[in-house]
Write a protein that holds these residues in place. Structure first.
Motif, short mmCIF file in Angstrom:
data_model
loop_
_atom_site.label_atom_id
_atom_site.label_comp_id
_atom_site.label_asym_id
_atom_site.label_seq_id
_atom_site.Cartn_x
_atom_site.Cartn_y
_atom_site.Cartn_z
N ASP A 91 0.83 -1.21 0.00
CA ASP A 91 0.00 0.00 0.00
C ASP A 91 0.86 1.26 0.00
O ASP A 91 0.55 2.24 -0.68
CB ASP A 91 -0.91 0.01 1.24
N LYS A 143 -6.07 0.66 -4.42
CA LYS A 143 -6.98 1.21 -3.41
C LYS A 143 -7.15 2.71 -3.60
O LYS A 143 -6.20 3.40 -4.00
CB LYS A 143 -6.42 0.93 -2.01
N GLU A 192 -11.74 0.08 -3.98
CA GLU A 192 -10.66 -0.24 -4.90
C GLU A 192 -11.10 0.07 -6.32
O GLU A 192 -12.29 0.06 -6.61
CB GLU A 192 -10.26 -1.72 -4.76
#
Lengths: 687, 461
Positions: free
Chosen positions: A60, A117, A139
């Motif tokens: 992420d 995301k 997402e």
């Protein structure tokens, strides 16, 4: 039948983007923007992801970083485009937008993930996640935004090919076919697609026809051509051009005058004498420097006149230089803190080395003029146009030798009767001169047609005339208490030598102002407000540093962005430092020592170590002492070892530690043992 | 007014999600983006793309009226669900129409909450003391989802000929404890382009009890067994320690004289004693404090309920017997022999317990009085408290003073600080544990180790 065994549900299917589709969309974008040098590598990069056997394992944080880079890129792109092109910069942003998205798309395609995301793209989502307001960010399959961006960007391309719509229909049809419902048969899907194509085609044709029918109010290329930095030596007109048109709402100057005080209707910037096909040239008019007066802020353009009028004009100087718009008849400029002012024989004023914003007062009088006396050039009519002009004059009833005033009146009457204002240029056959089409066929056009035709007709009638360009003053802003001059207020007219002085002769129908106003963008009010705030800020800076400054306006636009970036960097650095700082010296100095590290047990352990009874690192104290006691190797006085260890454990590991009494007990037990052991150092010997 | 606007916005959002496929939603988003540029048709050709997208969406919608299925649906729900744990269940669908249903998906729909109720719930969830005391759209949506209580998912229905039935496995995830209402089942079918879904609903009302989350409890109540109070009767080493008569047997040395059955001795000519069987397993009580002070986090209250439910549900601890539950104003007292059913009743009580109104500060003292009155005869008592202030300290002292084995769990956002502040006033601090939200599993899993350590400390002391 009673089939009661439950069936499991598969994951809901995402949008399927067929192979080669993204590449095709990128090529469509490159084709319409003439950016194939970027589009081809981009297409190859997205399509080669299917062939590359490996994938990166981005987490992420990596996507967040990449999202930040894309976001900063977008902001920089917007700043550059908007500062260069005003509100029409939005189209510049749109032009490059696929490249902004491309980074995240490639990251997704070459990573182990199938989506990105939303926290990578939106700081607000990241913030909500951090605050616990949401637990799972949405997402997005980044291929879809890229697809849409390419198709939309292609729509804003330079090339208005008729093949654009079919290409978009094909791309969209391809996507729909790949995602069609399997429940229906292929013919049903084909029928639906055909229906879509037919409806879209019919609607597009209808809309286009409607748009063309609105010709007189539709803006076109000319605005962009005449709105930007005006070349005092050459003015390309849009006569004869076709194609795209961009209109800018950008405010180029403000006339700070309360309502009720007269303001000049036209602000002159440059004049031209030679017409070469559709380009006006200034001939050999050279710029001469002016000498400043009154500490360098007063510039005399000519002898004083009485009576005179005064007007205050505020104008931004891009890169510290620019043309100064002044009213016809200007003879003196005050409060202009620039280093150099140059004036041409045709009345154009150029300033160099000035601050980002100048606010100058201009004195002007009706009988004054900046322009030099007329010469032979001001009577030249290109041979190709001479018959047309003579025909037109004859049609107007103007005979050779008619007084200039009468010629001017006749021209005003002629253009006021049956001529309309339109910026829709349409297609001009190459063999017909645009002026001929304007005067004899269409009788409709924009200000350049009117001004050029007027100059040519005046010259053909023997009246010296020049082609003048500048701005029309026609919009008053109650918010700013000032008249706003936008780029789309750029105007052209004729300067005629009548009665021994140069007189402005504007034959463009007065409806043009209304047509311009209709072309205002829907976001103009918001833009105006921001522009006003920036202007006030610049004024504040100007008044604060009255000595002038060489700051760039762009730098000040970048200021909020820089502050934001600095804040972000500061935040991220701080977090990183804290995260890294765990074993660091600075953190160790601040962090409290672990509970119980000052336990008396360690004195005992040291004593035992001195006697050769070293505790193995893997052995807990209780087990170690129990073993020593079992083997009879404990030094004398160690009967209370179990109690000591229990208290030590509680001190080290219990959340509440030891109270005073318990700590005293531990201390006394250890002291007692140490005293006994030291009294009898020899026994027992270690094995 | 604002609630109505939020309600409309949420309705539109739900309509979009129900009606449009992922591809349809992509095209909708594209239409919005393209539409902004299409407003100025002189600047770009985006209007062409906008027309194209609009044509796709309109053409897809034209197929919707053709989908008019006639069907009946029945849910087969299990008895309980647990918060946050996906629940898979069957829905039986019967095709009562004349055509085979193909390409259809089924999805459950929960009871829709009125906007005013959702708004009130959202306001109640606002963090007190913040300067921004407004409910935004995100908070409103969160409140609606919480009140509705479940997140449902769609599942494809296999081709279903007329008159046939099929069981489809659906999944839902409960978002809160308590009863949730399921109201309707909908069938959807997308158009040939895969953009827009036709939709048909049927009313099927059901109620599902969602239990709080539960964790494994390692506390066996060992301390309770050791300290079990003597219960009125004398005991013999040889006979059972209980008070219930079991049988007569021969006299053995050191049997208490008062257990001798004189009449039987006279009849048989040799000493006979009465034997008592082991008394019923230890009787345990659980107290859940529901009277939160203002500012006590909602998450902490839920964690307290979760802790209490873990004790009720944990088989190891129930090997004694939990037969008294105080959860705020609710008291569940189990009669003899109703353990199996009783656990269900207790879990139901915990699933539905709400924070008590303790404005005047009288709520907890009332609970404490009720506990103290009924505590005699209990072997162990678990107190799940939301604070460790003076009134709660008094309850802990009272419980510990009657020699009942006690376990105190203080659940709060700042539980550690509260425990530290109140620990001095508790006779046996080793029995008090702090639980912060999210930490219940760890604390409940480490109770035995803690008890052993405490026992060792006592031995040392």
């Amino acid at each position: 039948m009673d089939e009661t065994r439950p069936r499991t549900a598969p994951t809901p299917a995402a949008v399927h983007v067929p192979a080669l589709m993204l590449g095709a969309a990128a090529l469509l974008w490159g084709w319409h923007h003439s950016l194939l040098a970027y589009a081809v590598p981009a297409a190859l990069a997205v399509e080669c992801a299917r062939l590359v056997p490996f994938r990166w394992d981005f987490d992420d944080t990596d996507f967040h970083r990449l999202g930040d880079v894309s976001g900063v890129g977008l902001v920089l792109l917007a700043v550059v485009q908007f500062s260069d092109h005003g509100l029409t910069g939005i189209y510049g942003v749109l032009r490059w937008f696929p490249l902004v998205v491309l980074g995240l798309v490639l990251a997704q395609l070459y990573s182990t993930r199938s989506t990105v995301k939303l926290s990578a793209m939106f700081l607000s989502v990241r913030y909500a996640l951090k605050r616990g307001r949401i637990t799972e960010p949405g997402e997005l399959d980044m291929r879809l935004p890229l697809l849409v961006a390419c198709m939309l960007s292609a729509s804003a391309g330079l090339d208005r090919s008729p093949w654009l719509l079919p290409a978009q229909v094909a791309l969209l049809g391809w996507l729909l076919w790949a995602n069609r419902s399997r429940r229906h048969t292929a013919p049903a899907a084909v029928l639906a697609l055909a229906l879509v194509a037919a409806v879209a085609g019919a609607a597009a044709v209808t809309a286009n026809a409607t748009r063309e029918a609105l010709g007189p109010v539709i803006m076109d290329l000319v605005r962009e051509r005449i709105e930007h930095w005006r070349d005092p030596f050459r003015s390309h007109t849009a006569m004869g051009d076709i194609g795209r048109k961009k209109v800018s709402d950008r405010i180029v100057a403000r006339i700070e005058s309360p309502p009720g005080i007269p303001v000049p209707g036209l602000l002159h910037e440059a004049s031209y004498t030679h017409l070469s096909n559709t380009v006006w040239l200034a001939g050999g008019a050279q710029f001469e420097p002016l000498a400043p007066l009154a500490e360098g802020t007063r510039w005399d353009l000519g002898p004083d006149r009485r009576p005179f009028l005064t007007v205050t004009i505020a104008k931004s100087l891009i890169r510290n230089k620019g043309m100064l718009p002044v009213p016809q008849g200007a003879f003196r400029i005050d409060d202009l803190p620039v280093e150099d002012v140059h004036m041409s024989a045709l009345g154009a004023l150029k300033v160099l080395n000035g601050p980002a914003l100048v606010r100058y007062r201009v004195r002007y009088a009706a009988d004054a003029s900046l322009q030099a006396l007329p010469g032979d050039n001001d009577l030249v009519v290109p041979p190709r146009l001479a018959p047309l002009m003579n025909r037109t004059l004859a049609g107007m009833g103007v005979a050779p030798g008619t007084p200039p005033e009468a010629v001017a009146s006749a021209l005003l009457r002629h253009f006021a009767d049956g001529f309309t204002y339109s910026l829709d240029l349409g297609d001009t056959p190459a063999q017909v001169h645009p002026l001929q089409r304007f005067l004899e066929r269409e009788r409709s056009g924009h200000c350049e047609f009117y001004a050029t035709a007027t100059v040519m007709l005046l010259r053909a009638a023997g009246v010296p005339a020049r082609y003048a360009t500048g701005y029309a003053v026609q919009e008053y802003s109650p918010l700013e208490q000032a008249w706003l001059v936008r780029r789309r207020h750029s105007h052209s007219w004729a300067s005629a030598w009548i009665g021994g002085r140069w007189v402005d002769l504007d034959t463009t129908p007065s409806t043009w102002a209304a047509a311009e106003a209709e072309d205002a963008s829907w976001w103009q009010p918001a833009y105006d407000l921001v522009s006003f705030l920036l202007h006030r800020f610049s004024r504040w800076r100007l008044e604060r540093a009255s000595g002038g400054s060489d700051d760039n306006v762009l730098l000040w636009l970048l200021l909020p962005l820089s502050l934001f970036l600095a804040w972000r960097v500061y935040r991220s650095r701080r977090v990183a430092r804290e995260a890294r700082g765990a074993p660091g010296r600075a953190t160790a100095a601040r962090a409290p020592a672990p509970a119980g590290t000052d336990s008396e047990f360690y004195r005992l352990e040291a004593m035992l170590a001195r006697r050769g009874l070293v505790r193995p690192r893997e052995c807990p104290p209780r087990a170690w002492l129990a073993r020593l006691a079992g083997d009879g190797r404990l030094p004398p006085g160690g009967e209370r070892w179990d109690e000591i260890v229990s208290l030590h454990y509680r001190l080290r590991f219990h959340p509440h530690g030891l109270d005073e009494a318990q700590r005293a007990r531990l201390r006394s037990a250890v002291d007692q043992w140490l005293a006994v052991a030291l009294a009898r150092p020899g026994a027992p010997a270690p094995r | 007014m604002i609630a109505r606007v939020f309600h409309r916005a949420l309705k539109l959002d739900r309509w979009t999600r129900a009606r449009f496929t992922p591809l349809g939603r992509t095209l909708m988003a594209a239409l919005v983006a393209v539409g902004l540029f299409a407003l100025n048709p002189r600047a770009t050709l985006a209007w062409q793309l906008a027309i194209l997208l609009l044509a796709v969406l309109v053409a897809s919608m034209l197929w919707a009226p053709l989908f008019r299925p006639r069907f009946r649906a029945v849910r087969r729900l299990p008895r309980y669900a647990t918060v946050g744990t996906p629940l898979r269940y069957a829905v039986e669908i019967e095709n009562r129409g004349r055509r085979t249903l193909t390409g259809v998906e089924a999805e459950d729909e929960a009871h829709r909450v009125p906007p005013a109720q959702a708004m009130a719930h959202a306001r109640a969830a606002l963090t007190p003391g913040t300067w921004w005391r407004r409910v935004g759209y995100v908070a409103y949506v969160r409140a609606v989802r919480e009140l509705e209580g479940v997140r449902t998912g769609a599942a494809p229905v296999p081709p279903l000929p007329p008159g046939d039935r099929v069981a489809v496995s659906l999944e839902l995830t409960p978002a809160r404890r308590g009863y949730v209402q399921l109201e309707r089942i909908r069938l959807t079918r997308s158009d040939p382009l895969g953009v827009f879904r036709a939709l048909s609903r049927t009313a099927v009302a059901d109620r599902l009890l969602v239990l709080p989350r539960r964790h494994a409890v390692t506390w066996s109540g060992a301390g309770a067994t050791m300290r079990r109070p003597r219960r009125g009767s004398s005991r013999s080493q040889a006979t059972g320690a209980g008070a219930d008569f079991a049988r007569l047997r021969e006299y053995r040395p050191r049997d208490p004289l008062r257990h001798i059955h004189w009449r039987a001795w006279a009849r048989l000519g040799e000493p006979v004693v009465k034997e008592f069987h082991e008394e019923s397993p230890s009787r345990n009580a659980l107290v859940l404090d529901t009277y939160a002070r203002p500012g006590h986090g909602r998450a902490a209250f839920e964690e307290a309920v979760c802790v209490a439910a873990s004790f009720v549900a944990d088989a190891g601890w129930r090997s004694g017997r939990l037969d008294l539950l105080f959860a705020g104003e609710t008291t569940v007292h189990l009669a003899q022999g109703s353990e199996g059913e009783g656990v269900g009743r207790m879990l139901e009580a915990l699933a539905c317990v709400a924070p008590g109104a303790d404005d005047a500060g009288a709520g907890f003292p009332a609970l404490a009085r009720a506990v103290e009155q009924r505590l005699q005869g209990f072997g162990a008592c678990v107190l799940v408290l939301l604070d460790l202030d003076a009134s709660r300290q008094a309850l802990v002292r009272a419980v510990q003073s009657v020699q009942v084995s006690t376990l105190v769990l203080v659940v709060a956002d700042d539980a550690t600080e509260r425990v530290r502040a109140g620990l001095a006033a508790v006779p046996d601090p080793s029995r008090v544990h702090a639980v912060v939200p999210g930490d219940a599993a760890r604390v409940l899993g480490g109770l035995s180790a803690g008890a052993r350590a405490a026992a060792r400390e006592r031995a040392v002391a």
